[in-house]
Design a protein around this motif. Structure first.
Motif, PDB file in Angstrom:
ATOM      1  N   ILE A   9       0.836  -1.204   0.000  1.00 23.28           N
ATOM      2  CA  ILE A   9       0.000   0.000   0.000  1.00 23.28           C
ATOM      3  C   ILE A   9       0.871   1.255   0.000  1.00 23.28           C
ATOM      4  N   SER A  10       0.494   2.215  -0.832  1.00 20.72           N
ATOM      5  CA  SER A  10       1.172   3.509  -0.903  1.00 20.72           C
ATOM      6  C   SER A  10       0.160   4.616  -0.666  1.00 20.72           C
ATOM      7  N   GLN A  11       0.666   5.829  -0.546  1.00 22.88           N
ATOM      8  CA  GLN A  11      -0.178   6.966  -0.207  1.00 22.88           C
ATOM      9  C   GLN A  11       0.228   8.177  -1.032  1.00 22.88           C
ATOM     10  N   ILE A  12      -0.749   8.954  -1.486  1.00 24.21           N
ATOM     11  CA  ILE A  12      -0.452  10.209  -2.170  1.00 24.21           C
ATOM     12  C   ILE A  12      -1.259  11.336  -1.543  1.00 24.21           C
ATOM     13  N   PRO A 134       3.910   3.987  -7.203  1.00 29.58           N
ATOM     14  CA  PRO A 134       3.540   5.305  -6.667  1.00 29.58           C
ATOM     15  C   PRO A 134       3.858   6.443  -7.634  1.00 29.58           C
ATOM     16  N   GLN A 135       4.970   6.316  -8.357  1.00 27.88           N
ATOM     17  CA  GLN A 135       5.325   7.372  -9.305  1.00 27.88           C
ATOM     18  C   GLN A 135       4.296   7.495 -10.419  1.00 27.88           C
ATOM     19  N   PHE A 136       3.810   6.357 -10.930  1.00 28.09           N
ATOM     20  CA  PHE A 136       2.807   6.404 -11.988  1.00 28.09           C
ATOM     21  C   PHE A 136       1.433   6.786 -11.442  1.00 28.09           C
ATOM     22  N   ALA A 137       1.154   6.428 -10.194  1.00 23.15           N
ATOM     23  CA  ALA A 137      -0.098   6.867  -9.569  1.00 23.15           C
ATOM     24  C   ALA A 137      -0.108   8.382  -9.439  1.00 23.15           C
ATOM     25  N   GLU A 138       1.028   8.951  -9.043  1.00 24.17           N
ATOM     26  CA  GLU A 138       1.160  10.406  -8.962  1.00 24.17           C
ATOM     27  C   GLU A 138       0.931  11.037 -10.334  1.00 24.17           C
ATOM     28  N   ASP A 260      12.435   9.243  -4.933  1.00 17.97           N
ATOM     29  CA  ASP A 260      12.917   7.893  -5.194  1.00 17.97           C
ATOM     30  C   ASP A 260      12.487   6.891  -4.130  1.00 17.97           C
ATOM     31  N   LYS A 261      11.868   7.387  -3.050  1.00 18.07           N
ATOM     32  CA  LYS A 261      11.516   6.492  -1.943  1.00 18.07           C
ATOM     33  C   LYS A 261      10.079   6.709  -1.494  1.00 18.07           C
ATOM     34  N   PRO A 262       9.128   6.432  -2.383  1.00 17.00           N
ATOM     35  CA  PRO A 262       7.731   6.585  -1.993  1.00 17.00           C
ATOM     36  C   PRO A 262       7.330   5.537  -0.967  1.00 17.00           C
ATOM     37  N   MET A 263       6.336   5.865  -0.171  1.00 17.42           N
ATOM     38  CA  MET A 263       5.827   4.928   0.817  1.00 17.42           C
ATOM     39  C   MET A 263       5.349   3.654   0.124  1.00 17.42           C
TER      40      MET A 263
END
Length: 289
Positions: A9-12, A134-138, A260-263
């Motif tokens: 799971i990641s968060q934005i 996470p980078q592509f979700a952003e 470079d270090k997304p959750m």
């Protein structure tokens, strides 16, 4: 059959400039849902906002649960390849190919939960073969909301993938810190404590959209950031980016960036007890309560 598996799971952070409110964020998502143009992530990979449910939880208030549909947006006019012959397909071989224009292959379904009152979005970046970094979700939500803001006359929106909590400390822990770059987009005024709101007030007072600042060490010295710089970096980590440059203990060049270090946190799903969506909602509530 009961299955125990691991999801990630990641968060934005989705920050709308003033005026904004939880209701305004909900309107933003409704506007975004009406956009049917696929967002290109990379090459032939594209995504679109799927179905959403608008719900209420007694402790956390309103929230949105939904899906992102990721798929291959293939170019039907591009040349085909024959894997058996190991050569480009001939016109005769491709003449019978008939793919309906509304169908796209390799669908991946990404679940998310959004809490309008603190404008944080949690999503499952990996569950079996369903993946979205996470980078592509952003990138997806930034481009999607840019279109929604233009169409619906919303204030500007900045989307930031939340980094791991230790990412800022890793930057400040570079043995010889030669340079630090901080970019802070306008945060929401209700995000932080009073001391942190001064950065927003500073931007508003000067009609500025963001702060871009850099500290460069004196020759032969290492930077020693003060409390204000550390605070600015902490706020920017969730509303922009922070990059540190320097040397490690062996004198080798090193670069650390919050981008470079997304959750990216692992959680266990026991299919005999709950769904991945249950875990996602529980995690998101735990992070905001």
């Amino acid at each position: 059959m009961r299955e125990i598996r691991t999801i990630r799971i990641s968060q934005i952070n989705i920050a709308m400039e003033s005026p904004h409110s939880p209701e305004r964020y909900i309107e933003l998502f409704r506007q975004a849902k009406s956009i049917r143009t696929p967002i290109i992530l990379r090459g032939d990979e594209a995504a679109i906002l799927g179905p959403m449910d608008f719900k209420t939880y007694k402790k956390s208030g309103d929230y949105i649960s939904g899906d992102i549909y990721k798929f291959l947006n293939i170019d039907e006019t591009a040349q085909w390849f024959n894997t058996i012959k190991n050569e480009p397909a001939t016109e005769e071989e491709t003449s019978n190919i008939n793919i309906p224009s509304e169908l796209r292959p390799n669908l991946k379904i990404i679940e998310f939960v959004f809490h309008p009152h603190n404008h944080k979005l949690f999503f499952i970046n990996k569950d079996r073969k369903n993946t979205l970094s996470p980078q592509f979700a952003e990138k997806f939500f930034q481009q999607l909301f840019d279109l929604a803001c233009e169409k619906g006359k919303f204030p500007a929106v900045t989307v930031t993938a939340i980094p791991e909590r230790e990412s800022i400390e890793e930057i400040f822990s570079i043995p010889t810190l030669k340079k630090i770059e901080i970019t802070l987009a306008r945060p929401n005024p209700d995000d932080f404590e009073a001391q942190e709101r001064k950065f927003l007030k500073k931007l508003e007072k000067q009609n500025a959209k963001r702060i871009e600042t850099a500290l460069i060490a004196l020759p032969g010295k290492s930077l020693e950031p003060d409390e204000e710089t550390r605070l600015l970096a902490q706020v920017a980590a969730s509303n922009g980016k922070v990059i540190g440059y320097g040397l490690d203990n062996q004198g080798k060049r090193i670069e650390e960036s919050t981008k470079d270090k997304p959750m990216d946190t692992p959680y266990t799903v026991n299919s005999g007890v709950e769904l991945s969506s249950d875990v996602l909602l529980r995690v998101s509530r735990g992070r905001i309560n």
